[in-house]
Design a protein around this motif. Structure first.
Motif, PDB file in Angstrom:
ATOM      1  N   ARG A   9     -13.105   1.865  -2.976  1.00  0.00           N
ATOM      2  CA  ARG A   9     -13.398   2.766  -1.864  1.00  0.00           C
ATOM      3  C   ARG A   9     -12.293   3.814  -1.789  1.00  0.00           C
ATOM      4  N   ALA A  10     -12.618   5.009  -1.299  1.00  0.00           N
ATOM      5  CA  ALA A  10     -11.631   6.059  -1.106  1.00  0.00           C
ATOM      6  C   ALA A  10     -12.057   6.888   0.095  1.00  0.00           C
TER       7      ALA A  10
ATOM      8  N   VAL B  56      -7.179   4.209  -0.179  1.00  0.00           N
ATOM      9  CA  VAL B  56      -7.816   4.053  -1.483  1.00  0.00           C
ATOM     10  C   VAL B  56      -7.700   2.586  -1.872  1.00  0.00           C
ATOM     11  N   ASP B  57      -8.826   1.889  -1.930  1.00  0.00           N
ATOM     12  CA  ASP B  57      -8.848   0.467  -2.244  1.00  0.00           C
ATOM     13  C   ASP B  57      -9.058   0.265  -3.739  1.00  0.00           C
ATOM     14  N   VAL B  58      -8.160  -0.532  -4.339  1.00  0.00           N
ATOM     15  CA  VAL B  58      -8.164  -0.724  -5.784  1.00  0.00           C
ATOM     16  C   VAL B  58      -8.219  -2.212  -6.098  1.00  0.00           C
ATOM     17  N   ALA B  59      -9.085  -2.590  -7.025  1.00  0.00           N
ATOM     18  CA  ALA B  59      -9.173  -3.983  -7.457  1.00  0.00           C
ATOM     19  C   ALA B  59      -7.930  -4.363  -8.253  1.00  0.00           C
ATOM     20  N   THR B  60      -7.449  -5.590  -8.045  1.00  0.00           N
ATOM     21  CA  THR B  60      -6.301  -6.111  -8.792  1.00  0.00           C
ATOM     22  C   THR B  60      -6.672  -7.455  -9.395  1.00  0.00           C
ATOM     23  N   GLY B  61      -5.704  -8.095 -10.029  1.00  0.00           N
ATOM     24  CA  GLY B  61      -5.964  -9.406 -10.592  1.00  0.00           C
ATOM     25  C   GLY B  61      -6.302 -10.441  -9.541  1.00  0.00           C
TER      26      GLY B  61
ATOM     27  N   GLY C 172      -7.221 -10.053  -5.261  1.00  0.00           N
ATOM     28  CA  GLY C 172      -7.236  -9.289  -4.030  1.00  0.00           C
ATOM     29  C   GLY C 172      -7.360  -7.792  -4.274  1.00  0.00           C
ATOM     30  N   VAL C 173      -7.312  -7.055  -3.185  1.00  0.00           N
ATOM     31  CA  VAL C 173      -7.479  -5.599  -3.220  1.00  0.00           C
ATOM     32  C   VAL C 173      -6.229  -4.941  -2.655  1.00  0.00           C
ATOM     33  N   LEU C 174      -5.746  -3.933  -3.348  1.00  0.00           N
ATOM     34  CA  LEU C 174      -4.580  -3.165  -2.907  1.00  0.00           C
ATOM     35  C   LEU C 174      -5.073  -1.870  -2.267  1.00  0.00           C
ATOM     36  N   ARG C 175      -4.681  -1.639  -1.023  1.00  0.00           N
ATOM     37  CA  ARG C 175      -5.061  -0.401  -0.333  1.00  0.00           C
ATOM     38  C   ARG C 175      -3.877   0.572  -0.376  1.00  0.00           C
ATOM     39  N   LEU C 176      -4.074   1.700  -1.051  1.00  0.00           N
ATOM     40  CA  LEU C 176      -3.055   2.732  -1.132  1.00  0.00           C
ATOM     41  C   LEU C 176      -3.149   3.595   0.119  1.00  0.00           C
ATOM     42  N   LEU C 177      -2.076   3.630   0.905  1.00  0.00           N
ATOM     43  CA  LEU C 177      -2.104   4.289   2.210  1.00  0.00           C
ATOM     44  C   LEU C 177      -1.558   5.703   2.188  1.00  0.00           C
ATOM     45  N   SER C 178      -0.681   6.000   1.251  1.00  0.00           N
ATOM     46  CA  SER C 178      -0.151   7.356   1.119  1.00  0.00           C
ATOM     47  C   SER C 178       0.123   7.647  -0.342  1.00  0.00           C
ATOM     48  N   LEU C 179      -0.130   8.907  -0.742  1.00  0.00           N
ATOM     49  CA  LEU C 179      -0.063   9.292  -2.148  1.00  0.00           C
ATOM     50  C   LEU C 179       0.528  10.689  -2.280  1.00  0.00           C
ATOM     51  N   GLN C 180       1.063  10.954  -3.460  1.00  0.00           N
ATOM     52  CA  GLN C 180       1.684  12.246  -3.743  1.00  0.00           C
ATOM     53  C   GLN C 180       1.376  12.654  -5.174  1.00  0.00           C
ATOM     54  N   ARG C 181       0.848  13.844  -5.362  1.00  0.00           N
ATOM     55  CA  ARG C 181       0.610  14.338  -6.713  1.00  0.00           C
ATOM     56  C   ARG C 181       1.869  15.028  -7.227  1.00  0.00           C
ATOM     57  N   PRO C 182       2.016  15.181  -8.555  1.00  0.00           N
ATOM     58  CA  PRO C 182       3.218  15.817  -9.109  1.00  0.00           C
ATOM     59  C   PRO C 182       3.464  17.196  -8.499  1.00  0.00           C
ATOM     60  N   GLY C 183       4.688  17.413  -8.043  1.00  0.00           N
ATOM     61  CA  GLY C 183       5.057  18.696  -7.461  1.00  0.00           C
ATOM     62  C   GLY C 183       4.603  18.887  -6.034  1.00  0.00           C
ATOM     63  N   GLY C 184       3.885  17.921  -5.469  1.00  0.00           N
ATOM     64  CA  GLY C 184       3.371  18.047  -4.109  1.00  0.00           C
ATOM     65  C   GLY C 184       4.174  17.220  -3.121  1.00  0.00           C
ATOM     66  N   ARG C 185       3.620  17.102  -1.920  1.00  0.00           N
ATOM     67  CA  ARG C 185       4.226  16.305  -0.871  1.00  0.00           C
ATOM     68  C   ARG C 185       3.473  14.992  -0.718  1.00  0.00           C
ATOM     69  N   MET C 186       4.136  14.029  -0.091  1.00  0.00           N
ATOM     70  CA  MET C 186       3.490  12.760   0.205  1.00  0.00           C
ATOM     71  C   MET C 186       2.554  12.948   1.396  1.00  0.00           C
ATOM     72  N   PHE C 187       1.278  12.521   1.236  1.00  0.00           N
ATOM     73  CA  PHE C 187       0.295  12.634   2.310  1.00  0.00           C
ATOM     74  C   PHE C 187      -0.320  11.269   2.589  1.00  0.00           C
ATOM     75  N   GLU C 188      -0.742  11.076   3.834  1.00  0.00           N
ATOM     76  CA  GLU C 188      -1.611   9.942   4.131  1.00  0.00           C
ATOM     77  C   GLU C 188      -2.868  10.066   3.265  1.00  0.00           C
TER      78      GLU C 188
ATOM     79  N   GLY D 172     -15.282   3.884  -8.346  1.00  0.00           N
ATOM     80  CA  GLY D 172     -15.649   3.772  -9.753  1.00  0.00           C
ATOM     81  C   GLY D 172     -14.599   4.335 -10.691  1.00  0.00           C
ATOM     82  N   ALA D 173     -13.704   5.183 -10.174  1.00  0.00           N
ATOM     83  CA  ALA D 173     -12.618   5.701 -11.014  1.00  0.00           C
ATOM     84  C   ALA D 173     -11.723   4.543 -11.452  1.00  0.00           C
ATOM     85  N   ILE D 174     -11.120   4.705 -12.606  1.00  0.00           N
ATOM     86  CA  ILE D 174     -10.251   3.666 -13.155  1.00  0.00           C
ATOM     87  C   ILE D 174      -8.806   4.167 -13.162  1.00  0.00           C
ATOM     88  N   LEU D 175      -7.924   3.400 -12.536  1.00  0.00           N
ATOM     89  CA  LEU D 175      -6.493   3.671 -12.580  1.00  0.00           C
ATOM     90  C   LEU D 175      -5.899   2.832 -13.710  1.00  0.00           C
TER      91      LEU D 175
END
Length: 328
Positions: free
Chosen positions: A263-264, A269-274, A276-292, A305-308
């Motif tokens: 889910r996103a 952003v919820d990601v499947a792991t070995g 349980g599920v890891l929910r990413l709460l804040s992210l930052q792209r290269p050269g950008g700022r950290m955002f919720e 469906g995207a694969i990390l």
């Protein structure tokens, strides 16, 4: 006692403050790492201990490696005892034997566990419930000297590496208050470490920011907290490394392959792991700022469906010593 202090990291500042102001102690000076290039402009950067010594007007030595000049300085300054914390060098025998009362280390772990360069971050990442500080005599073998005393510091579920290091730094003060006088007694015999219980941790590297989604959500969430502020943790999407600022654990089963975005949206952003599920709460792209996550997704396309990508990770801890290069 005339004491010299060897150190380079912020974690040592509370101990330095105590030594500077405590009655019966004269801080003769500080030995620290040289100024290093840092940042995008690669300008010389003064480490926190050197900056503190400058502010206090204390003598400061910054050798590439401590040697004859520092031995001579300790002798001419009539230094009785040397305290070390987070300095970053193995000290040679002739230096160790110079102060009449020896050289002693404040090591940020409950020795004999986590000898090495990253005890705080490694203990947090490995799920320990507590850590601490060990006051120990320095010997030729890394972090292997006998122990004077230890203080325990609990690890909280919300601790980051930065927060935990701050609490450990402050824990050094009562440890010194209670036990520093023992070091002036030449008859005092500290307690040898139990070699059967030894574990080792290595220096962290930029590659430790990678993620292996075959690990459990709990393990990954701890790494995200442990590696703040450095090396951080990043997830790889379409060859782009997205830095993760914070995450949480969603206790739900999933049959999706590890690394699959489930889910996103507004919640994260919820990601499947070995496990349980890891929910990413804040992210930052290269050269950008950290955002919720919700705001980040308005400017970056990351859909279910995207694969990390998963990366192979090197062990953080071992029961046998890592190669010397892994520590420094």
């Amino acid at each position: 006692m005339r004491i010299a202090f060897f150190g380079s990291d912020t974690i040592a500042i509370p101990a330095l403050e105590y030594l500077h102001w405590a009655e019966g102690i004269e801080l003769a000076g500080v030995v620290s790492q040289p100024d290093r290039p840092a940042g995008r402009g690669r300008h010389l950067h003064t480490n926190p201990v050197s900056a503190w010594a400058h502010q206090q007007g204390l003598p400061l030595l910054q050798p590439e490696k401590p040697g004859e000049e520092e031995i001579s300085w300790l002798k001419t300054q009539h230094v009785d005892l040397v305290l070390v914390m987070a300095y970053g060098h193995i000290l040679k025998k002739d230096l160790l034997e110079t102060p009449c009362l020896g050289m002693w280390n404040l090591h940020a772990s409950l020795l004999p566990a986590y000898r090495g360069a990253s005890p705080v971050e490694t203990a947090l990442a490995c799920g320990e419930k507590e850590i601490g500080v060990s006051l120990m005599r320095i010997v030729a073998k890394m972090d292997a000297g006998p122990i004077v005393a230890q203080v325990h510091v609990p690890i909280r579920n919300t601790d980051t590496g930065l927060i935990l290091r701050e609490r450990i730094g402050h824990a050094c003060v009562p440890l010194l208050q209670r036990h520093l006088a023992k070091l002036a007694d030449v008859a005092f015999a500290p307690t040898p470490q139990d070699e059967a219980q030894v574990t080792y941790c290595r220096k962290l590297h930029k590659s430790d920011a990678h993620v292996d989604f075959s690990l459990s959500a709990a393990e990954l969430e701890r790494r995200i907290r442990a590696f703040q502020p450095w090396p951080g943790v990043s997830v790889t999407h379409d060859a782009v490394d997205l830095k993760v600022g914070s995450a949480s654990i969603i206790d739900e089963p999933t049959t999706a392959a590890p690394g699959t975005v489930l889910r996103a949206g507004e919640g994260g952003v919820d990601v499947a792991t070995g496990h349980g599920v890891l929910r990413l709460l804040s992210l930052q792209r290269p050269g950008g700022r950290m955002f919720e996550a919700a705001e980040f997704l308005r400017g970056y396309r990351l859909e279910p469906g995207a694969i990390l990508k998963s990366h192979s990770l090197r062990p953080l801890v071992s029961n046998v010593p890592f190669p010397r290069a892994a520590f420094f």
